[in-house]
Design a protein around this motif. Sequence first.
Motif, PDB file in Angstrom:
ATOM      1  N   THR A   1       1.087  -1.075  -0.147  1.00  0.00           N
ATOM      2  CA  THR A   1       0.344   0.038  -0.139  1.00  0.00           C
ATOM      3  C   THR A   1       1.134   1.315  -0.135  1.00  0.00           C
ATOM      4  O   THR A   1       2.083   1.020   0.526  1.00  0.00           O
ATOM      5  N   PRO A   2       0.427   2.293  -0.698  1.00  0.00           N
ATOM      6  CA  PRO A   2       1.267   3.119  -0.036  1.00  0.00           C
ATOM      7  C   PRO A   2       1.656   4.019   0.841  1.00  0.00           C
ATOM      8  O   PRO A   2       2.796   4.727   1.251  1.00  0.00           O
ATOM      9  N   GLU A   3       0.958   3.767   1.727  1.00  0.00           N
ATOM     10  CA  GLU A   3       1.489   4.032   3.423  1.00  0.00           C
ATOM     11  C   GLU A   3       2.613   3.155   4.151  1.00  0.00           C
ATOM     12  O   GLU A   3       3.334   2.917   4.317  1.00  0.00           O
ATOM     13  N   ASP A   4       2.742   2.189   3.273  1.00  0.00           N
ATOM     14  CA  ASP A   4       3.739   1.220   3.418  1.00  0.00           C
ATOM     15  C   ASP A   4       5.570   1.435   4.135  1.00  0.00           C
ATOM     16  O   ASP A   4       5.991   2.135   2.714  1.00  0.00           O
ATOM     17  N   ILE A   5       6.150   1.598   4.731  1.00  0.00           N
ATOM     18  CA  ILE A   5       7.600   2.392   4.163  1.00  0.00           C
ATOM     19  C   ILE A   5       8.929   1.186   4.502  1.00  0.00           C
ATOM     20  O   ILE A   5       8.281   0.064   5.338  1.00  0.00           O
ATOM     21  N   THR A   6       9.291   0.924   3.324  1.00  0.00           N
ATOM     22  CA  THR A   6      10.061  -0.360   3.495  1.00  0.00           C
ATOM     23  C   THR A   6      11.766   0.025   3.437  1.00  0.00           C
ATOM     24  O   THR A   6      12.139  -1.042   4.018  1.00  0.00           O
ATOM     25  N   SER A   7      11.856   0.946   3.196  1.00  0.00           N
ATOM     26  CA  SER A   7      13.605   1.210   3.945  1.00  0.00           C
ATOM     27  C   SER A   7      13.750   3.163   3.983  1.00  0.00           C
ATOM     28  O   SER A   7      12.274   3.179   4.028  1.00  0.00           O
ATOM     29  N   ILE A   8      14.666   3.363   4.360  1.00  0.00           N
ATOM     30  CA  ILE A   8      15.107   5.048   4.248  1.00  0.00           C
ATOM     31  C   ILE A   8      16.255   5.201   3.458  1.00  0.00           C
ATOM     32  O   ILE A   8      17.057   4.320   3.843  1.00  0.00           O
ATOM     33  N   THR A   9      16.083   6.316   2.912  1.00  0.00           N
ATOM     34  CA  THR A   9      17.348   6.861   2.622  1.00  0.00           C
ATOM     35  C   THR A   9      17.701   7.894   2.654  1.00  0.00           C
ATOM     36  O   THR A   9      16.998   9.053   2.568  1.00  0.00           O
ATOM     37  N   LEU A  10      19.051   7.791   2.973  1.00  0.00           N
ATOM     38  CA  LEU A  10      19.660   9.032   3.507  1.00  0.00           C
ATOM     39  C   LEU A  10      20.441   9.887   2.580  1.00  0.00           C
ATOM     40  O   LEU A  10      20.960   9.143   1.952  1.00  0.00           O
ATOM     41  N   TRP A  11      20.214  10.700   1.767  1.00  0.00           N
ATOM     42  CA  TRP A  11      20.751  11.431   0.360  1.00  0.00           C
ATOM     43  C   TRP A  11      22.192  12.490   1.154  1.00  0.00           C
ATOM     44  O   TRP A  11      21.620  13.576   1.915  1.00  0.00           O
ATOM     45  N   LEU A  12      23.024  12.332   0.812  1.00  0.00           N
ATOM     46  CA  LEU A  12      24.369  13.291   1.521  1.00  0.00           C
ATOM     47  C   LEU A  12      25.079  14.251   0.029  1.00  0.00           C
ATOM     48  O   LEU A  12      25.484  13.458  -0.850  1.00  0.00           O
ATOM     49  N   ARG A  13      24.708  14.703  -0.037  1.00  0.00           N
ATOM     50  CA  ARG A  13      25.198  16.364  -0.555  1.00  0.00           C
ATOM     51  C   ARG A  13      26.074  17.770  -0.953  1.00  0.00           C
ATOM     52  O   ARG A  13      25.981  17.413   0.729  1.00  0.00           O
ATOM     53  N   GLY A  14      26.121  17.721  -1.918  1.00  0.00           N
ATOM     54  CA  GLY A  14      26.893  18.773  -1.411  1.00  0.00           C
ATOM     55  C   GLY A  14      27.976  18.927  -0.396  1.00  0.00           C
ATOM     56  O   GLY A  14      29.109  18.054  -0.568  1.00  0.00           O
ATOM     57  N   GLU A  15      28.687  19.920   0.258  1.00  0.00           N
ATOM     58  CA  GLU A  15      29.620  19.839   1.447  1.00  0.00           C
ATOM     59  C   GLU A  15      29.868  18.295   2.108  1.00  0.00           C
ATOM     60  O   GLU A  15      30.849  17.131   2.465  1.00  0.00           O
ATOM     61  N   ARG A  16      28.522  17.800   2.579  1.00  0.00           N
ATOM     62  CA  ARG A  16      28.219  16.504   3.630  1.00  0.00           C
ATOM     63  C   ARG A  16      28.688  15.499   2.243  1.00  0.00           C
ATOM     64  O   ARG A  16      29.657  14.177   2.889  1.00  0.00           O
ATOM     65  N   ALA A  17      28.208  14.835   0.889  1.00  0.00           N
ATOM     66  CA  ALA A  17      29.215  13.617   0.146  1.00  0.00           C
ATOM     67  C   ALA A  17      30.590  14.399  -0.107  1.00  0.00           C
ATOM     68  O   ALA A  17      31.479  13.046   0.090  1.00  0.00           O
ATOM     69  N   VAL A  18      31.263  15.884  -0.413  1.00  0.00           N
ATOM     70  CA  VAL A  18      32.245  15.606  -0.806  1.00  0.00           C
ATOM     71  C   VAL A  18      33.440  14.923   1.092  1.00  0.00           C
ATOM     72  O   VAL A  18      34.202  14.790   0.716  1.00  0.00           O
ATOM     73  N   TRP A  19      32.707  15.123   2.275  1.00  0.00           N
ATOM     74  CA  TRP A  19      33.204  14.898   3.371  1.00  0.00           C
ATOM     75  C   TRP A  19      33.132  13.504   3.295  1.00  0.00           C
ATOM     76  O   TRP A  19      34.142  12.507   3.877  1.00  0.00           O
ATOM     77  N   ALA A  20      31.624  12.958   2.983  1.00  0.00           N
ATOM     78  CA  ALA A  20      31.969  11.790   2.903  1.00  0.00           C
ATOM     79  C   ALA A  20      32.637  10.918   2.189  1.00  0.00           C
ATOM     80  O   ALA A  20      32.930   9.618   2.910  1.00  0.00           O
ATOM     81  N   ASP A  21      33.099  11.074   1.399  1.00  0.00           N
ATOM     82  CA  ASP A  21      33.711  10.754   0.374  1.00  0.00           C
ATOM     83  C   ASP A  21      35.755  10.440   0.603  1.00  0.00           C
ATOM     84  O   ASP A  21      36.198  10.319  -0.033  1.00  0.00           O
ATOM     85  N   SER A  22      35.602  11.346   1.194  1.00  0.00           N
ATOM     86  CA  SER A  22      37.370  12.391   1.842  1.00  0.00           C
ATOM     87  C   SER A  22      37.323  10.867   3.724  1.00  0.00           C
ATOM     88  O   SER A  22      38.512  10.760   3.510  1.00  0.00           O
ATOM     89  N   VAL A  23      36.376   9.980   3.961  1.00  0.00           N
ATOM     90  CA  VAL A  23      36.989   9.006   4.947  1.00  0.00           C
ATOM     91  C   VAL A  23      36.111   7.731   4.645  1.00  0.00           C
ATOM     92  O   VAL A  23      35.934   7.816   3.449  1.00  0.00           O
ATOM     93  N   PRO A  24      37.213   6.941   5.073  1.00  0.00           N
ATOM     94  CA  PRO A  24      37.338   5.353   5.036  1.00  0.00           C
ATOM     95  C   PRO A  24      35.255   5.164   4.701  1.00  0.00           C
ATOM     96  O   PRO A  24      34.618   6.059   5.614  1.00  0.00           O
ATOM     97  N   GLU A  25      34.239   4.379   3.904  1.00  0.00           N
ATOM     98  CA  GLU A  25      33.302   4.133   3.902  1.00  0.00           C
ATOM     99  C   GLU A  25      32.731   3.921   5.742  1.00  0.00           C
ATOM    100  O   GLU A  25      31.942   4.319   5.490  1.00  0.00           O
ATOM    101  N   GLU A  26      33.212   2.598   5.970  1.00  0.00           N
ATOM    102  CA  GLU A  26      32.701   2.333   7.310  1.00  0.00           C
ATOM    103  C   GLU A  26      32.239   3.443   8.128  1.00  0.00           C
ATOM    104  O   GLU A  26      31.467   4.074   9.113  1.00  0.00           O
ATOM    105  N   GLU A  27      34.023   4.779   8.598  1.00  0.00           N
ATOM    106  CA  GLU A  27      33.938   6.139   8.791  1.00  0.00           C
ATOM    107  C   GLU A  27      32.493   7.089   8.447  1.00  0.00           C
ATOM    108  O   GLU A  27      31.221   7.241  10.269  1.00  0.00           O
ATOM    109  N   ALA A  28      32.242   6.996   7.425  1.00  0.00           N
ATOM    110  CA  ALA A  28      30.567   7.884   6.866  1.00  0.00           C
ATOM    111  C   ALA A  28      29.626   7.358   7.377  1.00  0.00           C
ATOM    112  O   ALA A  28      28.931   7.820   7.888  1.00  0.00           O
TER     113      ALA A  28
END
Length: 485
Positions: free
Chosen positions: A367-394
């Motif tokens: 149904t439209p109400e069902d939540i199957t998962s959660i997605t966090l979008w890292l953009r801009g400066e967050r993405a730059v930071w996340a790509d500069s550290v190990p994946e596990e740390e991010a």
Amino acid sequence: MRNQRTGISRRTVVQAIGSVPLLAAAAGCQRALNQSDVIVIGAGLSGLNAALTLESAGLSVTVLEGRDRVGGRVQSLRNIPGSPEVGGTAFSPGYARLVDAADKYGVELLDITPVIPYFFDRQVILKDQIITKEEWPESEHNPFPEQFRKIPPYAYFNILMGAINPLKTADAWIKPENAHLDISLHDWLLQMGQSEETIQLAYNTNPTHAVTAKDISALMSMNAGFFGSMQRTLVANNPIKAHTAKNGNMSIPEGMANGLKTEVRFNTRVTGIRSNGGGVEVHCEDGTVHRASRVISSMPISTLRNVKIDPVLTGDQELAVRTLEYQQINQLHLVAKKPYWEEDGMNPNMFTDSLAGMVLSEHKGETPEDITSITLWLRGERAVWADSVPEEEAISAVVADLERLRPAAKGQLEVMGYKSWWHDPFALGDWEVYKPGEISAFASAISPPHGRIHFAGVHTALTNRGMEGAMESGERAALEVLALS
């Protein structure tokens, strides 16, 4: 959700956007004396559409793909309930080429119109302060002009662009008469009366493109805004506003690949393209050499610049391949062990200025109400930071920030997937980003053929964006080849 067809034809779309005329296919194409008539590099939407178009005209085609799958930047995470997307999230019925391909190759489309209201409803959290819809117009964190203070921060930029976008046709962004708009989005917004505080909140906090509004040409944002408006116009009288494919949008390129006469050659990474008067040789990392009369490269510029091309590119085309940058963007996919949003009474969707970024619930259940998962979008400066550290740390830091903002989520989040397009060796970024001045400098020089080498990919599309732009570009490149065969 129900499977319905749209009733929108490609003719409708072409008439609506005033599309740049495509070359007519030449009749009676002769087969080359090479291993195949044409080599297509890349098995994303653009490469597959080019290959299928060429095969339908009677040419033999070899498709080379560096990955072990088709789809390119269309990728569905099928290990997660609902198969959320890490690229190519949804599309309107106005994506006529894409819808036609799904129909032709037996891919079932789902009507996701009922879930759209959930997507546009988000909890605002700024400076660690939870701000309700009722509180937002009078909030101390609201910098918007008086008449716009009711607009939430995640909707402000798109609404503003829809109201003041000066572009009136789909190809206006590359017209010389609009070169004066090839300035930073930041500077253009200031000219339009927007304050620094408004730009920071409405764009830089969770930017659609680039790191900040200073790093992107206003023309690129205008083009994206016009395309979105065009799609809304095309479906204005259609009850279906958006689609996804059953089992994920990757089902569409998979269906297209199954329609080829020859199988895609996976794990075949191209390192060099050499052309002369008699044909083209494509050299691969595994030592194989493939020969044809012509080649279509659908590789993104971010990876094409690592391929040795002989003879070398020149002029503005060489400048574009050498300098055009690609978007850094990261996604973290979570599954909640229990619905923590029911415990704290808050919307699971969030617009934040903290590390968690933009948090969106995936409604891909029965149904439209069902939540199957959660997605966090890292953009801009967050993405730059996340790509500069190990994946596990991010991952650890982002989950911790979400749990800090939503204590009810602590211990309830299971990490199911993480994607950095910047670290994907076959993408090196999500999509191209034109800096101020770059559209007028070389945007129109990217797509023309270089001898026997033709170029496809969404970065070469002139009138469409996203998945439909990829389909458009593959069709155009194939028709170029047919006209010269």
